[in-house]
Design a protein around this motif. Structure first.
Motif, PDB file in Angstrom:
ATOM      1  N   GLY A 137     -42.073 -64.659  89.827  1.00 26.23           N
ATOM      2  CA  GLY A 137     -43.385 -65.204  89.534  1.00 26.23           C
ATOM      3  C   GLY A 137     -44.312 -64.166  88.932  1.00 26.23           C
ATOM      4  N   LEU A 138     -44.295 -62.965  89.494  1.00 28.97           N
ATOM      5  CA  LEU A 138     -45.145 -61.890  88.985  1.00 28.97           C
ATOM      6  C   LEU A 138     -44.657 -61.396  87.624  1.00 28.97           C
ATOM      7  CD1 LEU A 138     -45.641 -59.926  92.320  1.00 28.97           C
ATOM      8  CD2 LEU A 138     -47.318 -61.372  91.163  1.00 28.97           C
ATOM      9  N   LEU A 139     -43.345 -61.386  87.428  1.00 34.73           N
ATOM     10  CA  LEU A 139     -42.779 -60.988  86.140  1.00 34.73           C
ATOM     11  C   LEU A 139     -43.233 -61.948  85.043  1.00 34.73           C
ATOM     12  CD1 LEU A 139     -40.745 -59.438  84.309  1.00 34.73           C
ATOM     13  CD2 LEU A 139     -38.977 -60.987  85.152  1.00 34.73           C
ATOM     14  N   LEU A 140     -43.152 -63.239  85.315  1.00 33.11           N
ATOM     15  CA  LEU A 140     -43.583 -64.221  84.332  1.00 33.11           C
ATOM     16  C   LEU A 140     -45.080 -64.124  84.073  1.00 33.11           C
ATOM     17  CD1 LEU A 140     -40.715 -65.306  84.635  1.00 33.11           C
ATOM     18  CD2 LEU A 140     -41.667 -67.611  84.834  1.00 33.11           C
ATOM     19  N   ALA A 141     -45.852 -63.907  85.131  1.00 28.42           N
ATOM     20  CA  ALA A 141     -47.302 -63.776  84.965  1.00 28.42           C
ATOM     21  C   ALA A 141     -47.642 -62.594  84.069  1.00 28.42           C
ATOM     22  CB  ALA A 141     -47.965 -63.607  86.341  1.00 28.42           C
ATOM     23  N   ARG A 142     -46.987 -61.472  84.318  1.00 29.77           N
ATOM     24  CA  ARG A 142     -47.233 -60.266  83.519  1.00 29.77           C
ATOM     25  C   ARG A 142     -46.863 -60.477  82.055  1.00 29.77           C
ATOM     26  NH1 ARG A 142     -43.059 -55.425  84.017  1.00 29.77           N
ATOM     27  NH2 ARG A 142     -41.992 -56.958  82.698  1.00 29.77           N
ATOM     28  N   ASP A 143     -45.644 -60.974  81.828  1.00 31.60           N
ATOM     29  CA  ASP A 143     -45.159 -61.085  80.453  1.00 31.60           C
ATOM     30  C   ASP A 143     -45.850 -62.208  79.685  1.00 31.60           C
ATOM     31  OD1 ASP A 143     -43.605 -59.039  81.270  1.00 31.60           O
ATOM     32  OD2 ASP A 143     -41.678 -59.993  80.869  1.00 31.60           O
ATOM     33  N   HIS A 144     -46.229 -63.261  80.394  1.00 29.85           N
ATOM     34  CA  HIS A 144     -46.962 -64.347  79.743  1.00 29.85           C
ATOM     35  C   HIS A 144     -48.320 -63.844  79.245  1.00 29.85           C
ATOM     36  CE1 HIS A 144     -48.149 -68.468  78.875  1.00 29.85           C
ATOM     37  NE2 HIS A 144     -49.273 -68.286  79.551  1.00 29.85           N
ATOM     38  N   TYR A 145     -48.971 -63.042  80.071  1.00 27.08           N
ATOM     39  CA  TYR A 145     -50.270 -62.509  79.661  1.00 27.08           C
ATOM     40  C   TYR A 145     -50.113 -61.574  78.462  1.00 27.08           C
ATOM     41  CZ  TYR A 145     -54.989 -60.679  79.886  1.00 27.08           C
ATOM     42  OH  TYR A 145     -56.284 -60.339  79.560  1.00 27.08           O
ATOM     43  N   ILE A 146     -49.102 -60.719  78.513  1.00 28.08           N
ATOM     44  CA  ILE A 146     -48.886 -59.764  77.421  1.00 28.08           C
ATOM     45  C   ILE A 146     -48.590 -60.498  76.113  1.00 28.08           C
ATOM     46  CG2 ILE A 146     -47.331 -57.961  76.557  1.00 28.08           C
ATOM     47  CD1 ILE A 146     -47.026 -57.032  79.486  1.00 28.08           C
ATOM     48  N   LYS A 147     -47.698 -61.469  76.184  1.00 28.74           N
ATOM     49  CA  LYS A 147     -47.318 -62.206  74.970  1.00 28.74           C
ATOM     50  C   LYS A 147     -48.525 -62.958  74.398  1.00 28.74           C
ATOM     51  CE  LYS A 147     -43.809 -63.563  72.309  1.00 28.74           C
ATOM     52  NZ  LYS A 147     -42.769 -64.467  72.796  1.00 28.74           N
ATOM     53  N   LYS A 148     -49.319 -63.552  75.280  1.00 24.76           N
ATOM     54  CA  LYS A 148     -50.448 -64.373  74.843  1.00 24.76           C
ATOM     55  C   LYS A 148     -51.588 -63.538  74.281  1.00 24.76           C
ATOM     56  CE  LYS A 148     -53.516 -68.042  76.549  1.00 24.76           C
ATOM     57  NZ  LYS A 148     -53.834 -68.908  77.722  1.00 24.76           N
ATOM     58  N   HIS A 149     -51.865 -62.390  74.896  1.00 29.07           N
ATOM     59  CA  HIS A 149     -53.061 -61.626  74.530  1.00 29.07           C
ATOM     60  C   HIS A 149     -52.787 -60.418  73.634  1.00 29.07           C
ATOM     61  CE1 HIS A 149     -55.858 -63.818  77.167  1.00 29.07           C
ATOM     62  NE2 HIS A 149     -54.807 -63.967  77.969  1.00 29.07           N
ATOM     63  N   TYR A 150     -51.524 -59.964  73.606  1.00 31.33           N
ATOM     64  CA  TYR A 150     -51.233 -58.781  72.781  1.00 31.33           C
ATOM     65  C   TYR A 150     -50.204 -59.064  71.699  1.00 31.33           C
ATOM     66  CZ  TYR A 150     -53.722 -56.498  76.570  1.00 31.33           C
ATOM     67  OH  TYR A 150     -54.676 -56.152  77.488  1.00 31.33           O
ATOM     68  N   GLY A 151     -49.593 -60.249  71.752  1.00 31.59           N
ATOM     69  CA  GLY A 151     -48.666 -60.643  70.705  1.00 31.59           C
ATOM     70  C   GLY A 151     -47.403 -59.823  70.630  1.00 31.59           C
ATOM     71  N   ILE A 152     -47.024 -59.161  71.729  1.00 28.83           N
ATOM     72  CA  ILE A 152     -45.789 -58.376  71.734  1.00 28.83           C
ATOM     73  C   ILE A 152     -44.834 -58.953  72.772  1.00 28.83           C
ATOM     74  CG2 ILE A 152     -46.960 -56.283  70.961  1.00 28.83           C
ATOM     75  CD1 ILE A 152     -46.779 -55.230  73.820  1.00 28.83           C
ATOM     76  N   ASP A 153     -43.575 -58.639  72.589  1.00 26.07           N
ATOM     77  CA  ASP A 153     -42.546 -59.084  73.525  1.00 26.07           C
ATOM     78  C   ASP A 153     -42.245 -57.947  74.487  1.00 26.07           C
ATOM     79  OD1 ASP A 153     -40.409 -60.020  74.920  1.00 26.07           O
ATOM     80  OD2 ASP A 153     -39.133 -60.420  73.187  1.00 26.07           O
ATOM     81  N   PRO A 154     -42.699 -58.030  75.731  1.00 27.21           N
ATOM     82  CA  PRO A 154     -42.495 -56.915  76.670  1.00 27.21           C
ATOM     83  C   PRO A 154     -41.026 -56.625  76.960  1.00 27.21           C
ATOM     84  CG  PRO A 154     -43.397 -58.834  77.793  1.00 27.21           C
ATOM     85  CD  PRO A 154     -43.467 -59.128  76.337  1.00 27.21           C
ATOM     86  N   LYS A 155     -40.167 -57.637  76.746  1.00 29.35           N
ATOM     87  CA  LYS A 155     -38.730 -57.385  76.934  1.00 29.35           C
ATOM     88  C   LYS A 155     -38.231 -56.328  75.950  1.00 29.35           C
ATOM     89  CE  LYS A 155     -37.009 -61.507  76.511  1.00 29.35           C
ATOM     90  NZ  LYS A 155     -36.030 -62.605  76.454  1.00 29.35           N
ATOM     91  N   MET A 156     -38.781 -56.357  74.734  1.00 33.90           N
ATOM     92  CA  MET A 156     -38.335 -55.443  73.690  1.00 33.90           C
ATOM     93  C   MET A 156     -39.248 -54.225  73.550  1.00 33.90           C
ATOM     94  SD  MET A 156     -35.684 -57.043  72.798  1.00 33.90           S
ATOM     95  CE  MET A 156     -35.229 -55.967  71.421  1.00 33.90           C
ATOM     96  N   ASP A 157     -40.540 -54.448  73.692  1.00 33.74           N
ATOM     97  CA  ASP A 157     -41.507 -53.398  73.373  1.00 33.74           C
ATOM     98  C   ASP A 157     -42.115 -52.720  74.595  1.00 33.74           C
ATOM     99  OD1 ASP A 157     -41.207 -54.057  70.626  1.00 33.74           O
ATOM    100  OD2 ASP A 157     -42.568 -55.754  70.913  1.00 33.74           O
ATOM    101  N   GLY A 158     -41.823 -53.226  75.798  1.00 34.21           N
ATOM    102  CA  GLY A 158     -42.394 -52.629  76.991  1.00 34.21           C
ATOM    103  C   GLY A 158     -43.830 -53.054  77.208  1.00 34.21           C
ATOM    104  N   LEU A 159     -44.536 -52.301  78.040  1.00 32.01           N
ATOM    105  CA  LEU A 159     -45.888 -52.673  78.428  1.00 32.01           C
ATOM    106  C   LEU A 159     -46.918 -52.027  77.513  1.00 32.01           C
ATOM    107  CD1 LEU A 159     -45.599 -52.223  82.313  1.00 32.01           C
ATOM    108  CD2 LEU A 159     -45.071 -54.245  80.946  1.00 32.01           C
ATOM    109  N   PRO A 160     -47.983 -52.744  77.227  1.00 28.46           N
ATOM    110  CA  PRO A 160     -49.073 -52.156  76.435  1.00 28.46           C
ATOM    111  C   PRO A 160     -49.855 -51.166  77.299  1.00 28.46           C
ATOM    112  CG  PRO A 160     -49.721 -54.316  77.196  1.00 28.46           C
ATOM    113  CD  PRO A 160     -48.285 -54.142  77.607  1.00 28.46           C
ATOM    114  N   PRO A 161     -50.618 -50.258  76.678  1.00 24.85           N
ATOM    115  CA  PRO A 161     -51.407 -49.289  77.455  1.00 24.85           C
ATOM    116  C   PRO A 161     -52.346 -49.962  78.454  1.00 24.85           C
ATOM    117  CG  PRO A 161     -51.387 -48.692  75.133  1.00 24.85           C
ATOM    118  CD  PRO A 161     -50.745 -50.047  75.232  1.00 24.85           C
ATOM    119  N   GLU A 162     -52.832 -51.161  78.106  1.00 24.39           N
ATOM    120  CA  GLU A 162     -53.780 -51.860  78.972  1.00 24.39           C
ATOM    121  C   GLU A 162     -53.150 -52.346  80.274  1.00 24.39           C
ATOM    122  OE1 GLU A 162     -55.127 -52.291  74.723  1.00 24.39           O
ATOM    123  OE2 GLU A 162     -53.222 -52.455  75.828  1.00 24.39           O
TER     124      GLU A 162
END
Length: 510
Positions: free
Chosen positions: A177-202
């Motif tokens: 649940g937390l994994l999906l929450a994290r990656d959903h937010y990243i994809k929606k607000h930063y336009g990157i795929d955390p699976k491939m690009d990792g986490l943004p500085p934010e």
């Protein structure tokens, strides 16, 4: 090598292979006969053991149990022992002193007694050893699990586009649940795929909000997800130990003022200590208003979904983005049997990975339901079969009576303790846990920590019952976790009498 020596060596290898190959379970007549005899002996040993014990524990000391196992040298067993020998040994090192969760006076942790149909299912699960990652390793098992996922989704009130997967337990489900929450937010607000690009500085500013009495797995999982335990922001609870909605609103604003980014709220439907259920509908509304993922940890309370009498306690769970349910708690399944559910099956994209030897894109295009894409596990047991046997043999109505009986016992216990002047109970039971302490002397500023700690240990060491303790506001309290529908009011009264007995004994000595 001489021909005679070679022939002797081959004969020796053949004898060795025959000796050890008898343990390989297969479809030949001899192997099946060994299986039948072995299982018969195992069942007889278990049956004799259960009939020979009428307490949840023997009271044997930890040093004695450890020394028995320390005395065994595995390397001195190269030729192997007979089943009879191993079963006799097992009695001494495990069986005689194992904890009996099915005993009506085991009321310590969230360990349920298990249902007989699940034991039948376990024989198939272990003996056939299906792996649920791909269809070509499980065939019909895949569709049985999918059927149970759909059944649970219907009980949750999720839309038809929802999805889910069986997991090892609440900790893994909460992590998903937390994994999906994290990656959903990243994809929606930063336009990157955390699976491939990792986490943004934010990501260092990401925060997850939960009640101050929520499960420790949230901190553990955020550490594993790279956000750190400090990303968990506790929200104050009310007098019923439920998340305080006004406090939640303030915490969200405070975090935003600090420049942090709330990405998820976790509502708990059945806290471990109090069984309290957060106001899910109100939390869902706040999450929606703030564009925050809403996960519900219903590992404990999920069983209420099948109770016509109590399912209203989970109102609002259908509004969540994801849910954790432990079948091995209030659905009376053997460990492990848990589930993770997501409101929208498209969220699977944050997890899935294609391996050509497992779930190639070609297979997905063909519509082959390889479950590995929805799981953070690869190899996975066919644990769903246990729930299948339960529903087919007992049904939801029969199953719901067990948790309803446990809840009745909790209310009875609370009434008994509240009507005595030597106990303090600090909440009204929501599901089936009761938190209280023994308070025989009424003195201002008195601490009962040592007294109640002694009571818990003394009862465990005696073995007649097992209860547990927790801390509330830094004070030690005792806790009954009632899951066994066979626990009677007489059993509960006898355990309360044990508490008083050991409490008075301690008071006389101190």
């Amino acid at each position: 090598m001489e021909a005679q020596e070679k022939s002797t060596l081959l004969q020796q290898e053949s004898v060795g292979e025959k000796k050890h190959n008898k343990h390989i379970f297969s479809n030949n007549k001899k192997s099946l006969e060994i299986y039948r005899k072995s299982m018969k002996k195992a069942i007889k040993t278990i049956g004799n053991h259960l009939q020979g014990r009428n307490t949840p524990f023997t009271g044997t000391g930890i040093s004695t149990i450890k020394s028995r196992i320390d005395a065994i040298h595995l390397e001195n067993n190269s030729s192997g022992k007979s089943l009879d020998f191993v079963l006799e040994e097992l009695k001494d090192i495990y069986l005689n002193d194992c904890i009996h969760f099915h005993d009506p006076k085991y009321i310590a942790h969230l360990n349920c007694p298990i249902l007989t149909p699940t034991l039948v299912a376990e024989a198939f699960v272990s003996s056939l050893n299906s792996s649920m990652d791909t269809y070509d390793q499980s065939t019909g098992g895949t569709f049985i699990e999918l059927k149970l996922i759909d059944w649970t989704i219907e009980k949750l009130g999720y839309p038809k586009n929802a999805d889910g997967i069986f997991t090892s337990g609440g900790t893994q489900s909460n992590m998903m649940g937390l994994l999906l929450a994290r990656d959903h937010y990243i994809k929606k607000h930063y336009g990157i795929d955390p699976k491939m690009d990792g986490l943004p500085p934010e990501a260092s500013k990401f925060r997850v909000l939960c009640s101050e009495v929520s499960h420790f797995s949230l901190k553990k999982n955020l550490s594993l997800l790279g956000l750190g335990q400090n990303a968990v922001i506790p929200v104050a609870v009310d007098t019923d130990f439920k998340m305080n909605i006004n406090a939640l609103k303030k915490v969200i604003q405070q975090q935003k003022d600090l420049g942090n980014i709330p990405i998820a709220i976790v509502g708990t439907a059945g806290t471990t200590d109090f069984g309290s259920i957060d106001p899910l509908t109100e939390i869902a509304s706040i999450a929606h208003q703030n564009d925050i993922w809403f996960h519900v940890d219903a590992a404990y309370g999920g069983g209420l979904l099948i109770s016509e009498q109590y399912k209203g306690k989970l109102e609002g769970i259908e509004l969540s983005d994801s849910v954790t349910i432990d079948y091995h708690k209030t659905f009376y399944q053997p460990v492990s049997s848990s589930g993770f559910f997501m409101r929208n099956k498209s969220f699977v994209d944050y997890i899935k990975y294609h391996a050509d030897y497992l779930n190639s894109k070609e297979q997905e295009d063909e519509g082959i339901p390889n479950m590995v894409k929805k799981s953070i596990q690869t190899t996975r047991r066919f644990d769903a079969l246990k729930l299948w046997f339960t529903l087919r043999m007992i049904g939801t109505e029969g199953l719901s009576t067990y948790i309803e009986k446990a809840m009745d016992n909790a209310l009875f216990t609370a009434d008994v303790l509240r009507n005595r002047n030597d106990f303090e109970i600090i909440h009204q039971p929501e599901i089936s846990t009761v938190v209280f302490r023994y308070t025989p002397f009424q003195e201002n500023g008195a601490s009962y920590c040592a007294l109640n700690s002694h009571i818990r240990k003394a009862i465990f060491n005696e073995g007649k019952a097992i209860i547990t303790s927790t801390k509330v506001y830094n004070e030690v309290f005792l806790k009954f976790t009632l899951l066994n529908p066979l626990t009677t009011r007489k059993d509960l009264e006898e355990v309360i009498a044990l508490i008083v007995h050991h409490g008075q004994e301690y008071s006389l000595k101190n």
